[in-house]
Motif scaffolding. Structure first.
Motif, mmCIF file in Angstrom:
data_model
loop_
_atom_site.group_PDB
_atom_site.id
_atom_site.type_symbol
_atom_site.label_atom_id
_atom_site.label_comp_id
_atom_site.label_asym_id
_atom_site.label_seq_id
_atom_site.Cartn_x
_atom_site.Cartn_y
_atom_site.Cartn_z
ATOM 1 N N LYS A 1 -32.666 -6.913 -32.105
ATOM 2 C CA LYS A 1 -33.727 -7.073 -33.083
ATOM 3 C C LYS A 1 -34.006 -8.545 -33.347
ATOM 4 N N ALA A 2 -35.279 -8.880 -33.500
ATOM 5 C CA ALA A 2 -35.639 -10.256 -33.834
ATOM 6 C C ALA A 2 -35.202 -10.570 -35.259
ATOM 7 N N PRO A 3 -34.836 -11.817 -35.541
ATOM 8 C CA PRO A 3 -34.411 -12.187 -36.899
ATOM 9 C C PRO A 3 -35.544 -11.983 -37.902
ATOM 10 N N ARG A 4 -35.159 -11.901 -39.153
ATOM 11 C CA ARG A 4 -36.154 -11.733 -40.209
ATOM 12 C C ARG A 4 -37.079 -12.946 -40.275
ATOM 13 N N PHE A 5 -38.350 -12.696 -40.501
ATOM 14 C CA PHE A 5 -39.423 -13.702 -40.570
ATOM 15 C C PHE A 5 -39.772 -14.288 -39.198
ATOM 16 N N PHE A 6 -39.051 -13.884 -38.141
ATOM 17 C CA PHE A 6 -39.323 -14.452 -36.811
ATOM 18 C C PHE A 6 -40.698 -14.011 -36.317
ATOM 19 N N LEU A 7 -40.965 -12.705 -36.358
ATOM 20 C CA LEU A 7 -42.246 -12.202 -35.871
ATOM 21 C C LEU A 7 -43.405 -12.748 -36.690
ATOM 22 N N GLY A 8 -43.270 -12.743 -38.003
ATOM 23 C CA GLY A 8 -44.343 -13.252 -38.844
ATOM 24 C C GLY A 8 -44.648 -14.709 -38.572
ATOM 25 N N ALA B 1 -48.333 -10.553 -42.419
ATOM 26 C CA ALA B 1 -48.001 -9.875 -43.684
ATOM 27 C C ALA B 1 -47.620 -8.422 -43.438
ATOM 28 N N ILE B 2 -48.334 -7.759 -42.545
ATOM 29 C CA ILE B 2 -48.025 -6.360 -42.239
ATOM 30 C C ILE B 2 -46.655 -6.240 -41.586
ATOM 31 N N LEU B 3 -46.348 -7.104 -40.619
ATOM 32 C CA LEU B 3 -45.071 -7.028 -39.914
ATOM 33 C C LEU B 3 -43.896 -7.311 -40.844
ATOM 34 N N GLU B 4 -44.014 -8.336 -41.662
ATOM 35 C CA GLU B 4 -42.896 -8.695 -42.528
ATOM 36 C C GLU B 4 -42.724 -7.718 -43.686
ATOM 37 N N SER B 5 -43.785 -7.014 -44.039
ATOM 38 C CA SER B 5 -43.649 -6.030 -45.124
ATOM 39 C C SER B 5 -42.781 -4.852 -44.706
ATOM 40 N N SER B 6 -42.595 -4.669 -43.406
ATOM 41 C CA SER B 6 -41.746 -3.565 -42.943
ATOM 42 C C SER B 6 -40.298 -3.755 -43.378
ATOM 43 N N ARG B 7 -39.884 -4.982 -43.650
ATOM 44 C CA ARG B 7 -38.516 -5.246 -44.112
ATOM 45 C C ARG B 7 -38.346 -4.984 -45.609
ATOM 46 N N VAL B 8 -39.481 -4.823 -46.310
ATOM 47 C CA VAL B 8 -39.434 -4.678 -47.761
ATOM 48 C C VAL B 8 -39.617 -3.233 -48.197
ATOM 49 N N VAL B 9 -40.572 -2.554 -47.559
ATOM 50 C CA VAL B 9 -40.877 -1.185 -47.999
ATOM 51 C C VAL B 9 -39.692 -0.269 -47.734
ATOM 52 N N LYS B 10 -39.500 0.711 -48.595
ATOM 53 C CA LYS B 10 -38.378 1.637 -48.496
ATOM 54 C C LYS B 10 -38.705 2.875 -47.665
ATOM 55 N N SER B 11 -39.985 3.114 -47.429
ATOM 56 C CA SER B 11 -40.380 4.302 -46.684
ATOM 57 C C SER B 11 -40.630 3.943 -45.214
ATOM 58 N N LYS B 12 -40.142 4.801 -44.325
ATOM 59 C CA LYS B 12 -40.327 4.618 -42.892
ATOM 60 C C LYS B 12 -40.918 5.895 -42.297
ATOM 61 N N PHE B 13 -41.448 5.770 -41.089
ATOM 62 C CA PHE B 13 -42.055 6.904 -40.409
ATOM 63 C C PHE B 13 -41.125 7.405 -39.316
ATOM 64 N N GLU B 14 -41.017 8.707 -39.222
ATOM 65 C CA GLU B 14 -40.210 9.309 -38.168
ATOM 66 C C GLU B 14 -41.126 9.580 -36.968
ATOM 67 N N PHE B 15 -41.239 8.592 -36.107
ATOM 68 C CA PHE B 15 -42.117 8.696 -34.948
ATOM 69 C C PHE B 15 -41.405 9.379 -33.791
ATOM 70 N N LYS B 16 -42.084 10.323 -33.182
ATOM 71 C CA LYS B 16 -41.612 10.931 -31.945
ATOM 72 C C LYS B 16 -42.170 10.135 -30.765
ATOM 73 N N PRO B 17 -41.637 10.367 -29.562
ATOM 74 C CA PRO B 17 -42.202 9.672 -28.395
ATOM 75 C C PRO B 17 -43.704 9.896 -28.241
ATOM 76 N N SER B 18 -44.165 11.127 -28.517
ATOM 77 C CA SER B 18 -45.600 11.412 -28.411
ATOM 78 C C SER B 18 -46.394 10.621 -29.446
ATOM 79 N N ASP B 19 -45.799 10.363 -30.624
ATOM 80 C CA ASP B 19 -46.481 9.560 -31.643
ATOM 81 C C ASP B 19 -46.598 8.106 -31.202
ATOM 82 N N PHE B 20 -45.488 7.571 -30.668
ATOM 83 C CA PHE B 20 -45.542 6.204 -30.156
ATOM 84 C C PHE B 20 -46.576 6.085 -29.037
ATOM 85 N N ASN B 21 -46.690 7.144 -28.240
ATOM 86 C CA ASN B 21 -47.629 7.101 -27.127
ATOM 87 C C ASN B 21 -49.063 6.928 -27.605
#
Length: 658
Positions: free
Chosen positions: A2-9, A30-50
């Motif tokens: 995993k990339a370090p925090r704030f690296f992608l932003g 802002a969108i990428l770094e907010s993923s480290r803050v929000v408590k809710s995540k998505f359960e993506f399946k391979p078909s969803d990622f596709n």
């Protein structure tokens, strides 16, 4: 990894700063770094990622379609510039996913292929560093120079490498290696840059001298056109407004005045043509009426070229060029041109704008004079009118000489032209044109030697006239009745003889036409083509994406608990050897940073009361490595048995019975 925090932003902001799209970059970061803050995540399946991969493919397709209107070099830069935005849906889906990784099956294009894939034939991958590399490549398209850009790139690489550094190496040694790499990289980059500048300078010096001495070109030798006739390569395409089936056209490229031992020379330099429009309209000569039209397409091999045009060119429109020049002999040269030149040419067809005759247009070299005088006296040209001279010379070459590409050697003490006139009486167009020019001069008619192409071949592919290298031609220009006129004495059967000697290939012609149409699509109308057809090119991709997303299942959102993320991962179906490692550490058997798992087990194995436990741990470690690193992995049943053995072994280790 995993990339370090704030690296992608940070790297996305750097991209926006370099390519001047900072407001877009701020939103993405802002969108990428907010993923480290929000408590809710998505359960993506391979078909969803596709589906997110499909979105990126549509974005990429749109950028490619837009780039079709640009030159190849610019198109590549445009595609690279927008890579961070194109693949943002994929990296955002990863960052907001429950696992923080992407199932490798998500990148399969064919759905059937994805469904048939077994669960053990995939890997969970992290694309954060790959996305960072795309950002660096996109930043490079801004052509930033200087230490600031290099230092920024180095900073990002050091930042990323810091977390994957080996713990077996001390910080000082690691930092020293990084420093040496940075210094050597900068020195190597600077050396390559200086070498490239030096090579480019040498090339420019060479061609600058070449064009100074030979202004495209100020000389031509007998035999040069003969070499071109050995190829059927298509060099240009033309459409005439007044085209008549079976008619031939002369396209003039250059004219020459002085002749000496097989070489023609021109002493006229080029002067710039003023452009009052948008670098697409060029007024070559004063306007006359009526005028004719022709459209020409030409693919130059360099950024500078001389055009092949009909007599009496008035103007050229819809021709993109950085500069346009002409000389007094009506040769037109263009500079800084695109890979495909298109021009709509207005011309008189009769009126010529060539420079008025000079003394040089009446000179005959002394070494050629005896043979020329002999023919003039034999034909009694000095007692005829201008038109009678032209008719007599044409009839003389038509009846007394033959066309041939197979030239015989010259006799002793004779020039190639004297050998043609007195001995072989056979040659190609250059000899007929040269002899005609000198005969006219001896008969007191100013004459010049001209080169270009004879246009005669109609192609059903594109409904155009095509001009091949073997259509290269030479003829004379005579100043008669106060006007320069083309005067060609080469026997008319030469076209058929050249075609029989070098036949054209239907396969080559097809691919040449295909390449021409692709270049025409990219360069001819540019933004106009995109405006008319761009939507139709992107629409199929958009419709495909719409229907795929419409069939997708609802994505489940999961709120994360406060326990560490690594524990959440261990509570899932993925159970690894790390559980055994933790249990052994709790029992007082830590693994040293430099030790592998196998060497660690060998070291502590004699402490176990149960001697079979060490063999069991070795076997589980081999299965662990097979599951993690082998391309075959473990089957479903094998994985279940492996997980069960891990749990049982951990229970034994946590009890004091081993």
């Amino acid at each position: 990894m995993k990339a370090p925090r704030f690296f992608l932003g940070t790297i996305v902001l750097f991209w926006g700063w370099q390519v001047h799209t900072l407001w877009i970059a701020i939103c993405l970061a802002a969108i990428l770094e907010s993923s480290r803050v929000v408590k809710s995540k998505f359960e993506f399946k391979p078909s969803d990622f596709n589906k997110f991969v499909d979105i990126s493919i549509v974005f990429l397709g749109g950028v490619i379609v837009i780039s079709l209107t640009l030159e190849a070099q610019k198109a590549i830069l445009i595609i690279l510039k927008w890579l961070p935005l194109v693949f943002f849906p994929v990296i955002a889906a990863q960052e907001f996913s429950l696992k923080g990784t992407i199932d490798s099956r998500s990148f399969f294009i064919m759905g059937k292929k994805r469904l048939k894939t077994n669960s053990y034939d995939f890997k969970e991958i992290d694309i954060s560093f790959l996305y960072s590399l795309f950002c660096i490549l996109a930043c490079a398209t801004a052509n930033s120079k200087g230490l600031l850009f290099y230092a920024s790139v180095v900073l990002f690489f050091v930042w990323g490498l810091w977390q994957v550094r080996s713990r077996r190496v001390s910080f000082f040694l690691w930092a020293l290696c990084i420093f040496i790499t940075i210094v050597l990289g900068f020195a190597g980059h600077n050396t390559i840059r200086l070498a490239s500048m030096r090579i480019n300078q040498w090339i420019m010096d060479y061609y600058t001298g070449y064009y100074d001495d030979n202004p495209f070109k100020n000389f031509t030798a007998l035999g040069e056109i003969g070499k071109l006739k050995l190829s059927d390569k298509i060099v240009l395409r033309a459409s005439f407004q007044d085209y008549i089936a079976g008619k031939t056209y002369l396209l003039h490229k250059a004219s020459y005045t002085g002749f000496s031992i097989s070489n023609w020379y021109a002493g006229y330099g080029f002067e710039p043509i003023e452009n009052t429009h948008d670098k697409t309209f060029w007024q070559i000569n004063p306007l006359v009426n009526p005028s004719r039209k022709m459209t020409i397409y030409f693919r130059p091999s360099k950024k500078i070229a001389v055009l092949s045009l009909p007599s009496g060119v008035i103007s050229i429109s819809e021709m993109k060029a950085g500069a346009c020049n002409k000389n007094a002999m009506q040769s037109v040269r263009v500079e800084n041109v695109p890979p495909l030149i298109k021009g709509i040419v207005s011309y008189s067809g009769i009126l010529s704008y060539d420079a008025i005759p000079s003394d040089q247009d009446l000179q005959v070299p002394k070494n050629e004079l005896p043979g020329i005088v002999k023919i003039v006296e034999e034909l009694a040209l000095d007692k005829m009118s201008e038109q009678e001279i032209l008719n007599t010379i044409r009839h003389y070459f038509l009846t007394e000489y033959t066309y041939s590409m197979d030239l015989k050697g010259k006799q002793d003490r004779q020039t190639p032209l004297q050998n043609f006139l007195n001995h072989t009486k056979s040659g190609h167009c250059e000899f007929f044109a040269t002899a005609t020019t000198l005969l006219l001069r001896q008969a007191k008619i100013p004459a010049r030697y001209a080169t270009g192409y004879m246009v005669h071949e109609y192609s059903r592919l594109g409904n155009q006239l095509v001009v091949r290298q073997r259509d290269a031609h030479a003829w004379a220009k005579a100043f008669v009745n106060g006007q320069w006129k083309n005067f060609d004495t080469t026997p008319p059967g030469f076209l058929e003889m050249d075609r029989q000697k070098i036949e054209s290939s239907m396969i080559y012609d097809f691919f040449s036409f295909l390449g021409f149409k692709l270049s025409q699509l990219r360069h001819e109308t540019g933004a106009k083509l995109m405006k008319q057809y761009g939507l139709w090119l992107i629409l199929p991709l958009g419709l495909t994406l719409f229907f795929r997303l419409r069939r997708s299942n609802k994505i489940k959102m999961i709120k994360l608990s406060d326990k560490p993320r690594e524990d959440t991962k261990q509570d899932s179906h993925d159970i690894s050897f790390s559980l055994i490692e933790k249990a052994l550490i709790q029992q007082g058997f830590p693994r040293y940073p430099h030790e592998t798992y196998f060497s660690w087990l060998d070291r502590i194995g004699h402490h176990f009361a149960n001697k079979d436990l060490n063999n069991s741990l070795q076997a589980l470690l081999r299965l662990h490595n097979q599951y993690r690193f082998s391309s075959f992995g473990l089957g479903k049943d094998e994985k279940k048995a492996f997980d069960l053995d891990i749990k049982n072994t951990v229970e034994k280790l946590t009890s004091a019975s081993f």
